[in-house]
Design a protein around this motif. Structure first.
Motif, mmCIF file in Angstrom:
data_model
loop_
_atom_site.group_PDB
_atom_site.id
_atom_site.type_symbol
_atom_site.label_atom_id
_atom_site.label_comp_id
_atom_site.label_asym_id
_atom_site.label_seq_id
_atom_site.Cartn_x
_atom_site.Cartn_y
_atom_site.Cartn_z
ATOM 1 N N ALA A 88 -19.053 -6.636 -14.511
ATOM 2 C CA ALA A 88 -17.847 -7.127 -13.830
ATOM 3 C C ALA A 88 -17.840 -6.733 -12.353
ATOM 4 O O ALA A 88 -18.387 -5.696 -11.964
ATOM 5 C CB ALA A 88 -16.611 -6.585 -14.523
ATOM 6 N N VAL A 89 -17.220 -7.601 -11.545
ATOM 7 C CA VAL A 89 -17.019 -7.351 -10.107
ATOM 8 C C VAL A 89 -15.520 -7.307 -9.812
ATOM 9 O O VAL A 89 -14.986 -6.347 -9.292
ATOM 10 C CB VAL A 89 -17.656 -8.477 -9.255
ATOM 11 N N GLU A 115 -4.901 -20.372 -13.576
ATOM 12 C CA GLU A 115 -6.225 -20.079 -14.144
ATOM 13 C C GLU A 115 -6.655 -18.694 -13.691
ATOM 14 O O GLU A 115 -6.436 -18.333 -12.526
ATOM 15 C CB GLU A 115 -7.221 -21.150 -13.656
ATOM 16 N N ILE A 116 -7.218 -17.912 -14.627
ATOM 17 C CA ILE A 116 -7.767 -16.588 -14.295
ATOM 18 C C ILE A 116 -9.290 -16.705 -14.260
ATOM 19 O O ILE A 116 -9.887 -17.440 -15.067
ATOM 20 C CB ILE A 116 -7.316 -15.506 -15.308
ATOM 21 N N HIS A 117 -9.906 -16.013 -13.277
ATOM 22 C CA HIS A 117 -11.367 -15.944 -13.175
ATOM 23 C C HIS A 117 -11.789 -14.481 -13.201
ATOM 24 O O HIS A 117 -11.291 -13.686 -12.388
ATOM 25 C CB HIS A 117 -11.850 -16.579 -11.859
ATOM 26 N N VAL A 118 -12.660 -14.116 -14.164
ATOM 27 C CA VAL A 118 -13.244 -12.772 -14.187
ATOM 28 C C VAL A 118 -14.705 -12.925 -13.763
ATOM 29 O O VAL A 118 -15.510 -13.552 -14.465
ATOM 30 C CB VAL A 118 -13.132 -12.112 -15.579
ATOM 31 N N VAL A 119 -15.028 -12.387 -12.587
ATOM 32 C CA VAL A 119 -16.330 -12.596 -11.942
ATOM 33 C C VAL A 119 -17.293 -11.461 -12.312
ATOM 34 O O VAL A 119 -16.916 -10.281 -12.227
ATOM 35 C CB VAL A 119 -16.167 -12.637 -10.406
ATOM 36 N N ALA A 139 -21.711 -14.918 -13.493
ATOM 37 C CA ALA A 139 -21.046 -15.492 -14.671
ATOM 38 C C ALA A 139 -19.551 -15.313 -14.431
ATOM 39 O O ALA A 139 -19.105 -14.181 -14.169
ATOM 40 C CB ALA A 139 -21.473 -14.769 -15.942
ATOM 41 N N VAL A 140 -18.804 -16.404 -14.448
ATOM 42 C CA VAL A 140 -17.351 -16.308 -14.301
ATOM 43 C C VAL A 140 -16.700 -16.800 -15.586
ATOM 44 O O VAL A 140 -17.035 -17.891 -16.072
ATOM 45 C CB VAL A 140 -16.825 -17.123 -13.096
ATOM 46 N N LEU A 141 -15.818 -15.948 -16.159
ATOM 47 C CA LEU A 141 -15.057 -16.322 -17.352
ATOM 48 C C LEU A 141 -13.724 -16.869 -16.858
ATOM 49 O O LEU A 141 -13.000 -16.172 -16.137
ATOM 50 C CB LEU A 141 -14.825 -15.095 -18.261
#
Ligand SMILES: NS(=O)(=O)c1c(F)c(F)c(SCCc2ccc(C(=O)O)cc2)c(F)c1NC1CCCCCCC1
Ligand SMILES: [Zn+2]
Length: 257
Positions: A88-89, A115-119, A139-141
């Motif tokens: 994760a970043v 929308e949420i983005h986990v980078v 990878a972005v969730l």
């Protein structure tokens, strides 16, 4: 050659679309037309590790003028659902305004409220900076947020602090919590495609996961999200989503039928 001297040199600090990658053929976000997705049985459930952070682990929450960013420890990782491991970043959100929704991806032309983005970055690279220019670097969730009847206590962990970072550049420390609670319970059903950062420099280095299940927060919470922050001009930070980009022949895979 002398005319080259008069070419405009892009101002490195301007988040504008004059970065060449922003005009590439693998850009994000996209509209996901469910009729054109391809079912891929080898797409496994996303597995997360280290996402449950203790309350004594403080995380920086920042208004960077474009979104609200929660910096994340590299101890958080994606350990399933991708060919390689990603660490994760940061996570951030995209939202609309009282006049309309603000997700980045759309499904069958439908734009969700937010929308949420986990980078994350691929651990085969030494750093995020090195990874973010590689095709398999990030990878972005992504998950959609919609309004429902009840407050979401997990999103409240972030929304509680939005009033403290109203101005661009302001930041506050928030106690750790289970970051997985911001994502759907079911991590099996998602869309997968190759795309890009949705902001300049638009690097085409993102393996996107867009979950099929939507998160629910209350109307009051959505109002808090869309009315709390100001941008670098001091104007309300709203509708911070990029228009959907052409697929240019890309295929969108689905982990479910
Ligand atoms: N959807 S996304 O992942 O492309 C994305 C956006 F759409 C974003 F809009 C953003 S914020 C805009 C870029 C930005 C601006 C200022 C600062 C700062 O002052 O620290 C930092 C970044 C934003 F931060 C991100 N994610 C970032 C990509 C930009 C640069 C690297 C940081 C990690 C991921
Ligand atoms: Zn984003």
């Amino acid at each position: 050659v002398s005319f080259l001297l008069f070419l405009p040199i892009p101002d490195r600090n301007r988040w504008s679309e004059d970065y060449q990658d922003c005009r590439g053929t693998m850009q994000s976000p996209i509209n996901i037309n469910m009729a054109n997705t391809i079912f891929s049985p080898h797409l496994r459930a996303i597995q997360l590790s280290g996402y449950s952070l203790p309350a004594n682990e403080m995380l920086k929450l920042k208004n960077n003028g474009h979104t609200v960013v929660l910096e994340l420890p590299q101890s958080m990782a994606i350990t399933g659902g991708y060919a390689q491991q990603y660490r994760a970043v940061q996570l951030h959100l995209h939202w609309g305004a009282t006049t309309g929704p603000g997700s980045e991806h759309t499904i069958n032309g439908h734009r969700f409220s937010a929308e949420i983005h986990v980078v994350h970055y691929n651990t085969k690279y030494d750093s995020f900076k090195e990874a973010m220019v590689q095709p398999d670097g990030l990878a972005v969730l992504g998950a959609f947020l919609e309004m429902g009847p009840r407050d979401n206590p997990y999103y409240q962990e972030l929304l509680d602090h939005m009033q403290q970072i109203q101005r661009e550049g302001e930041e506050v420390l928030v106690p750790g919590f289970n970051i997985a609670s911001l994502l759907p319970v079911n991590l099996k059903y998602y869309y997968r495609y190759n795309g890009s950062l949705t902001t300049p420099p638009c690097y085409q280095s993102v393996r996107w996961t867009v979950f099929n299940q939507t998160m629910m927060i209350s109307r009051d919470q959505m109002l808090m999200l869309i009315t709390s922050l100001r941008n670098d001009d001091g104007k309300p930070l709203q509708s911070n989503y990029r228009q959907t980009q052409s697929l240019h022949g890309r295929t969108v895979l689905a982990s479910f039928q």
